[in-house]
Design an enzyme around this catalytic site. Structure first.
Site, PDB file in Angstrom:
ATOM      1  N   SER A   1       0.828  -1.204   0.000  1.00 47.51           N
ATOM      2  CA  SER A   1       0.000   0.000   0.000  1.00 47.51           C
ATOM      3  C   SER A   1       0.861   1.251   0.000  1.00 47.51           C
ATOM      4  O   SER A   1       0.474   2.263  -0.591  1.00 47.51           O
ATOM      5  CB  SER A   1      -0.970   0.001   1.184  1.00 47.51           C
ATOM      6  OG  SER A   1      -0.286  -0.180   2.403  1.00 47.51           O
ATOM      7  N   GLU A   2       2.045   1.200   0.657  1.00 46.10           N
ATOM      8  CA  GLU A   2       2.989   2.319   0.572  1.00 46.10           C
ATOM      9  C   GLU A   2       4.433   1.846   0.615  1.00 46.10           C
ATOM     10  O   GLU A   2       4.753   0.837   1.253  1.00 46.10           O
ATOM     11  CB  GLU A   2       2.786   3.343   1.709  1.00 46.10           C
ATOM     12  CG  GLU A   2       1.637   4.305   1.490  1.00 46.10           C
ATOM     13  CD  GLU A   2       0.360   3.866   2.171  1.00 46.10           C
ATOM     14  OE1 GLU A   2      -0.661   4.545   1.998  1.00 46.10           O
ATOM     15  OE2 GLU A   2       0.383   2.831   2.875  1.00 46.10           O
ATOM     16  N   THR A   3       5.271   2.600  -0.069  1.00 45.71           N
ATOM     17  CA  THR A   3       6.725   2.466  -0.031  1.00 45.71           C
ATOM     18  C   THR A   3       7.280   3.857   0.228  1.00 45.71           C
ATOM     19  O   THR A   3       6.811   4.835  -0.360  1.00 45.71           O
ATOM     20  CB  THR A   3       7.267   1.915  -1.363  1.00 45.71           C
ATOM     21  OG1 THR A   3       6.725   0.614  -1.589  1.00 45.71           O
ATOM     22  CG2 THR A   3       8.779   1.841  -1.357  1.00 45.71           C
TER      23      THR A   3
END
Length: 282
Positions: free
Chosen positions: A49-51
Site C-alpha cells: 500500500s505504501e513504499t
C-alpha cells in the site's frame, strides 16, 4: 542517470503485535539521488500500500524528510508509513534531535512522532477538508457499498492529504458485511466505520478502500484513523481514547489506538515490528 548503488532496505509491519498481521511498509533508508519516477517504479514493484524513501531534511527542525508512494502515486502524508519509517530510521541507529520525539518532514508539513515503550505514535495533522459529503458523493459511495442511504449514521470529509471521506454505519458487523463494487468509485479514497458492542476489546471496526491510489482495501490505515478520530472525538461520538480493529476482511489483525491529549491533539499509535532487513540496488 546515476549507476545503481546498494541502499539499505527494510520492510516493517505496523499496527499488529503479531508479525505479518498488520500493514507492511517498504522503506528505502537512503533515497538521495533518486528521481520521482524511480521512486514510483519501486513502489509499483513492491506492490504494498505504501513504499517510502528517507531523505535529508530541508527544514532545520526536522530529523529527516520522507516521500511516500502508493502503487498509483505519491501521497503528501500517510499514517502507517510514518510510524514504520520512523521505526526503521531509529533501528538504523539514528538519534532524533529531541530525546522524546522525532520530527518528520513530508509534503504535508512537519509531523511529530513519539515513542512510548514498544509503540510509536504520530500527532494527527490538520485536516485540509472536512464537513459533510455532498449528496452526489454520498450517493456514489452508498451505491458502491451496496447499501441504502438510511444505513448511514453519519458521513464526513476527513482529508488530511490523501483525500479521505468516511461513512459511519451503526455496527461493526455492517462494516464487515460490505462487499463494495469499487468500479463504481474508481477514484475514491473512502472508509467505513462502525461500533462494536460495549465491553469489546475494540470500540470500532474500520475498513479503508483506496482505488484512487491503486489499493483496493488497506489492511490498516493510520491517516484515516487520525482524521476520523479528530472528527468523532470532537463531536462526542467517541471517547477520548479508544481502539480500532482493521484488516479483518483481508485476513489481518491490526489494532490501532486513537487518543486525544487535553489540548485536543489526537495521537495514533500501534505496535511496530521489523520483519525484513536487507538492501536494494537503485
Amino acid at each position: 542517470m546515476h549507476p545503481p548503488r546498494t541502499r539499505a532496505f527494510v520492510q516493517v509491519d505496523v499496527f499488529s503485535a503479531s508479525p505479518f498481521l498488520g500493514n507492511p511498509v517498504a522503506v528505502v533508508l537512503d533515497g538521495t539521488g533518486l528521481s520521482k519516477q524511480q521512486m514510483q517504479r519501486v513502489a509499483s514493484w513492491t506492490n504494498l500500500s505504501e513504499t517510502t524513501f528517507v531523505l535529508p531534511a530541508t527544514i532545520p527542525e526536522a530529523d529527516y524528510r520522507l516521500r511516500i508512494f502508493t502503487p498509483g502515486g505519491e501521497l503528501p502524508f500517510a499514517g502507517h508509513p510514518t510510524l514504520g519509517s520512523a521505526w526503521a530510521w531509529l533501528d538504523a541507529g539514528n538519534t532524533p534531535r529531541q530525546a522524546d520525539r522525532i520530527i518528520q518532514e513530508c509534503a504535508a508539513g512537519l509531523v511529530t512522532v513519539r515513542q512510548e515503550a514498544d509503540e510509536l505514535s504520530f500527532a494527527a495533522p490538520p485536516r485540509i477538508r472536512e464537513g459533510d459529503l455532498d449528496k452526489g458523493e454520498l450517493d456514489r459511495i452508498v451505491a458502491a457499498f451496496g447499501i441504502t442511504p438510511e444505513r448511514v449514521v453519519a458521513h464526513q470529509w476527513v482529508d488530511n492529504g490523501p483525500g479521505w471521506a468516511v461513512v459511519q454505519l451503526a455496527t461493526a458487523e455492517e462494516v464487515l458485511a460490505l462487499e463494495p463494487d469499487l468500479s463504481l468509485i474508481p477514484e475514491a479514497m473512502v472508509g467505513a466505520i462502525g461500533a462494536w458492542p460495549e465491553g469489546s476489546t475494540h470500540r470500532f471496526e474500520m475498513r479503508t478502500f483506496a482505488p484512487g491510489a491503486g489499493v483496493a482495501e488497506d489492511p490498516a490505515c493510520g491517516s484515516m484513523n487520525a482524521a476520523v478520530g479528530q472528527w468523532l472525538i470532537s463531536t462526542g461520538a467517541a471517547p477520548s481514547s479508544y481502539r480500532v480493529s482493521q484488516g479483518t476482511k483481508v485476513e489481518r489483525a491490526a489494532s490501532i489506538h486513537v487518543a486525544a491529549d487535553t489540548d485536543g491533539t489526537v495521537w495514533v499509535s500501534g505496535t511496530t515490528t521489523m520483519c525484513i532487513r536487507g538492501s536494494i540496488s537503485l
